[in-house]
Design a protein around this motif. Structure first.
Motif, PDB file in Angstrom:
ATOM      1  N   TYR A   2      -4.752   2.337   1.735  1.00 24.94           N
ATOM      2  CA  TYR A   2      -4.395   1.664   0.469  1.00 24.94           C
ATOM      3  C   TYR A   2      -4.425   2.802  -0.727  1.00 24.94           C
ATOM      4  O   TYR A   2      -3.895   2.560  -1.809  1.00 24.94           O
ATOM      5  CB  TYR A   2      -5.591   0.649   0.078  1.00 24.94           C
ATOM      6  CG  TYR A   2      -5.276  -0.695   0.655  1.00 24.94           C
ATOM      7  CD1 TYR A   2      -4.320  -1.440   0.067  1.00 24.94           C
ATOM      8  CD2 TYR A   2      -5.600  -1.188   1.919  1.00 24.94           C
ATOM      9  CE1 TYR A   2      -3.774  -2.788   0.691  1.00 24.94           C
ATOM     10  CE2 TYR A   2      -5.011  -2.329   2.736  1.00 24.94           C
ATOM     11  CZ  TYR A   2      -4.337  -3.128   1.676  1.00 24.94           C
ATOM     12  OH  TYR A   2      -3.909  -4.333   2.522  1.00 24.94           O
ATOM     13  N   CYS A  31       1.921  -2.827  -8.152  1.00 25.88           N
ATOM     14  CA  CYS A  31       1.436  -2.706  -6.752  1.00 25.88           C
ATOM     15  C   CYS A  31       0.247  -3.604  -6.670  1.00 25.88           C
ATOM     16  O   CYS A  31       0.117  -4.436  -5.618  1.00 25.88           O
ATOM     17  CB  CYS A  31       0.971  -1.293  -6.160  1.00 25.88           C
ATOM     18  SG  CYS A  31       1.080  -1.353  -4.458  1.00 25.88           S
ATOM     19  N   ARG A  59      -0.958   3.662  -0.656  1.00 24.90           N
ATOM     20  CA  ARG A  59      -0.120   2.945  -1.117  1.00 24.90           C
ATOM     21  C   ARG A  59      -0.095   2.573  -2.681  1.00 24.90           C
ATOM     22  O   ARG A  59       1.050   2.620  -3.181  1.00 24.90           O
ATOM     23  CB  ARG A  59      -0.485   1.470  -0.554  1.00 24.90           C
ATOM     24  CG  ARG A  59       0.086   0.346  -1.169  1.00 24.90           C
ATOM     25  CD  ARG A  59      -0.330  -1.088  -0.241  1.00 24.90           C
ATOM     26  NE  ARG A  59       0.447  -2.356  -1.010  1.00 24.90           N
ATOM     27  CZ  ARG A  59       1.759  -2.591  -0.974  1.00 24.90           C
ATOM     28  NH1 ARG A  59       2.417  -1.803   0.072  1.00 24.90           N
ATOM     29  NH2 ARG A  59       2.026  -3.523  -1.274  1.00 24.90           N
ATOM     30  N   TYR A  60      -1.398   2.944  -3.316  1.00 26.62           N
ATOM     31  CA  TYR A  60      -1.451   2.718  -4.609  1.00 26.62           C
ATOM     32  C   TYR A  60      -1.030   4.143  -5.706  1.00 26.62           C
ATOM     33  O   TYR A  60      -0.141   3.781  -6.475  1.00 26.62           O
ATOM     34  CB  TYR A  60      -2.632   2.176  -5.115  1.00 26.62           C
ATOM     35  CG  TYR A  60      -3.177   0.648  -4.869  1.00 26.62           C
ATOM     36  CD1 TYR A  60      -2.553  -0.174  -5.837  1.00 26.62           C
ATOM     37  CD2 TYR A  60      -3.413   0.411  -3.888  1.00 26.62           C
ATOM     38  CE1 TYR A  60      -2.734  -1.682  -5.667  1.00 26.62           C
ATOM     39  CE2 TYR A  60      -3.586  -1.119  -3.436  1.00 26.62           C
ATOM     40  CZ  TYR A  60      -3.256  -1.898  -4.600  1.00 26.62           C
ATOM     41  OH  TYR A  60      -3.480  -3.230  -4.244  1.00 26.62           O
ATOM     42  N   ASP A  65       0.188  -6.936  -4.464  1.00 24.19           N
ATOM     43  CA  ASP A  65      -1.014  -7.293  -3.370  1.00 24.19           C
ATOM     44  C   ASP A  65      -1.550  -8.503  -3.486  1.00 24.19           C
ATOM     45  O   ASP A  65      -1.927  -8.969  -2.669  1.00 24.19           O
ATOM     46  CB  ASP A  65      -1.756  -5.989  -3.282  1.00 24.19           C
ATOM     47  CG  ASP A  65      -1.187  -5.124  -2.315  1.00 24.19           C
ATOM     48  OD1 ASP A  65      -0.280  -5.272  -1.609  1.00 24.19           O
ATOM     49  OD2 ASP A  65      -2.005  -3.939  -2.172  1.00 24.19           O
ATOM     50  N   ARG A  70       0.802 -10.519  -1.654  1.00 24.31           N
ATOM     51  CA  ARG A  70       0.768 -10.285  -0.269  1.00 24.31           C
ATOM     52  C   ARG A  70      -0.528 -10.560   0.550  1.00 24.31           C
ATOM     53  O   ARG A  70      -0.361 -11.003   1.666  1.00 24.31           O
ATOM     54  CB  ARG A  70       1.085  -8.847  -0.199  1.00 24.31           C
ATOM     55  CG  ARG A  70       1.513  -8.150   1.273  1.00 24.31           C
ATOM     56  CD  ARG A  70       1.774  -6.675   1.224  1.00 24.31           C
ATOM     57  NE  ARG A  70       0.704  -5.853   0.944  1.00 24.31           N
ATOM     58  CZ  ARG A  70      -0.354  -5.447   1.807  1.00 24.31           C
ATOM     59  NH1 ARG A  70      -0.096  -5.806   3.065  1.00 24.31           N
ATOM     60  NH2 ARG A  70      -1.357  -4.919   1.404  1.00 24.31           N
ATOM     61  N   LEU A  71      -1.610 -10.061  -0.158  1.00 21.36           N
ATOM     62  CA  LEU A  71      -2.835 -10.047   0.626  1.00 21.36           C
ATOM     63  C   LEU A  71      -3.291 -11.651   0.489  1.00 21.36           C
ATOM     64  O   LEU A  71      -3.842 -12.307   1.742  1.00 21.36           O
ATOM     65  CB  LEU A  71      -3.885  -9.630  -0.110  1.00 21.36           C
ATOM     66  CG  LEU A  71      -3.859  -8.220  -0.015  1.00 21.36           C
ATOM     67  CD1 LEU A  71      -4.899  -7.327  -0.793  1.00 21.36           C
ATOM     68  CD2 LEU A  71      -3.712  -7.537   1.328  1.00 21.36           C
ATOM     69  N   ASP A  78      -1.101  -7.066   8.114  1.00 21.40           N
ATOM     70  CA  ASP A  78      -1.522  -6.271   7.195  1.00 21.40           C
ATOM     71  C   ASP A  78      -1.410  -4.730   7.920  1.00 21.40           C
ATOM     72  O   ASP A  78      -2.212  -4.478   8.698  1.00 21.40           O
ATOM     73  CB  ASP A  78      -2.839  -6.235   6.498  1.00 21.40           C
ATOM     74  CG  ASP A  78      -2.837  -5.202   5.514  1.00 21.40           C
ATOM     75  OD1 ASP A  78      -1.952  -4.387   5.157  1.00 21.40           O
ATOM     76  OD2 ASP A  78      -3.989  -5.137   4.942  1.00 21.40           O
TER      77      ASP A  78
END
Length: 255
Positions: free
Chosen positions: A139, A97, A142-143, A101, A104-105, A116
């Motif tokens: 986050y 992940c 998410r993680y 990211d 993605r970021l 976002d």
């Protein structure tokens, strides 16, 4: 061209059940079922929130956190070999992940190609409106929940189906495929078919669909590489013979 299975991975005939066979085998099925349930809930909770079925705040507080606490207590006071598999799956899921990211970021905050929605998702979890708190909570979810949960589920299912005996290419294809369907397909389906999904998460455009797909391809690839790195050790902790026997797996990959 034939594909050679890693010689470091124990063959099906070498698979040995834990020494305390009957008791550990009896509890393994329930334990794995609880782990799979916990691993799937963070992603399902997002869909349930967006579809208006149940809030992430309620799901997290009443189901996910209590179930996670129960499993942590079991790991401490009644450890089982399956816990080692779960630990590896959690770590590699979070690491995959993180790599996802990085891509993605970069596309969100540097290139500005899409928004976002993770901070907004965090506000759903803690039932507040502060974007900073939402980012922290989002986050973490998410993680630990999404990335770690997918890692746990993928590792358990991979060992159940005997991917520890398959070639490197087959393992990577399998992990990337699962990252696309059901994970990516479920995300896009949630955004597309839920009422107001594109306003709550992100608009579906050729750019966002392509970027989200690339991100999940990266995630699946890194997670598959993590499984390849750990599978020789993890295979020894799996309590049953794989659903797909090793000799059939080898034959299937040999023309």
């Amino acid at each position: 061209m034939s594909h050679i299975v890693d010689s470091t991975v124990p063959d099906e005939q070498d698979h040995v059940l834990p020494a305390t066979g009957t008791v550990r085998h009896h509890w393994a099925f329930t334990r794995i079922g609880l782990y799979l349930l916990l691993a799937s809930l963070p992603l399902l909770a997002i869909s349930a929130q967006v579809f208006g079925v149940v809030s992430m705040n309620a799901t997290g507080a009443l189901v996910i956190i209590p179930l996670a606490a129960i499993l942590v207590v079991l790991c401490v006071f009644a450890p089982h070999p399956v816990d080692r598999i779960v630990g590896h799956g959690l770590f590699w899921g979070m690491f995959a992940c993180l790599v996802y990211d990085v891509f993605r970021l970069d596309t969100v905050y540097l290139l500005g190609l899409w928004g976002d929605f993770i901070p907004r998702m965090g506000t759903w979890v803690h039932a507040g409106s502060d974007p900073r708190t939402g980012a922290i909570v989002g986050y973490l979810w998410r993680y630990l929940g999404d990335g770690g949960g997918i890692g746990i589920a993928f590792f358990l299912l991979a060992l159940a189906f005997g991917l520890q005996h398959r070639s490197r290419r087959t393992v990577l294809v399998a992990f990337v495929t699962f990252a696309v369907a059901p994970v990516w397909a479920g995300l896009i389906g949630t955004v597309a078919f839920s009422p107001g999904g594109q306003q709550k998460m992100f608009p579906l455009t050729p750019t966002t669909i392509t970027l989200s797909l690339i991100g999940h391809l990266i995630f699946g690839l890194v997670l598959g590489l993590g499984f390849l790195r750990a599978r020789a050790r993890l295979a020894r902790h799996w309590p049953w013979r794989p659903l797909l026997p090793a000799r059939l797996a080898t034959a299937a990959e040999t023309p």
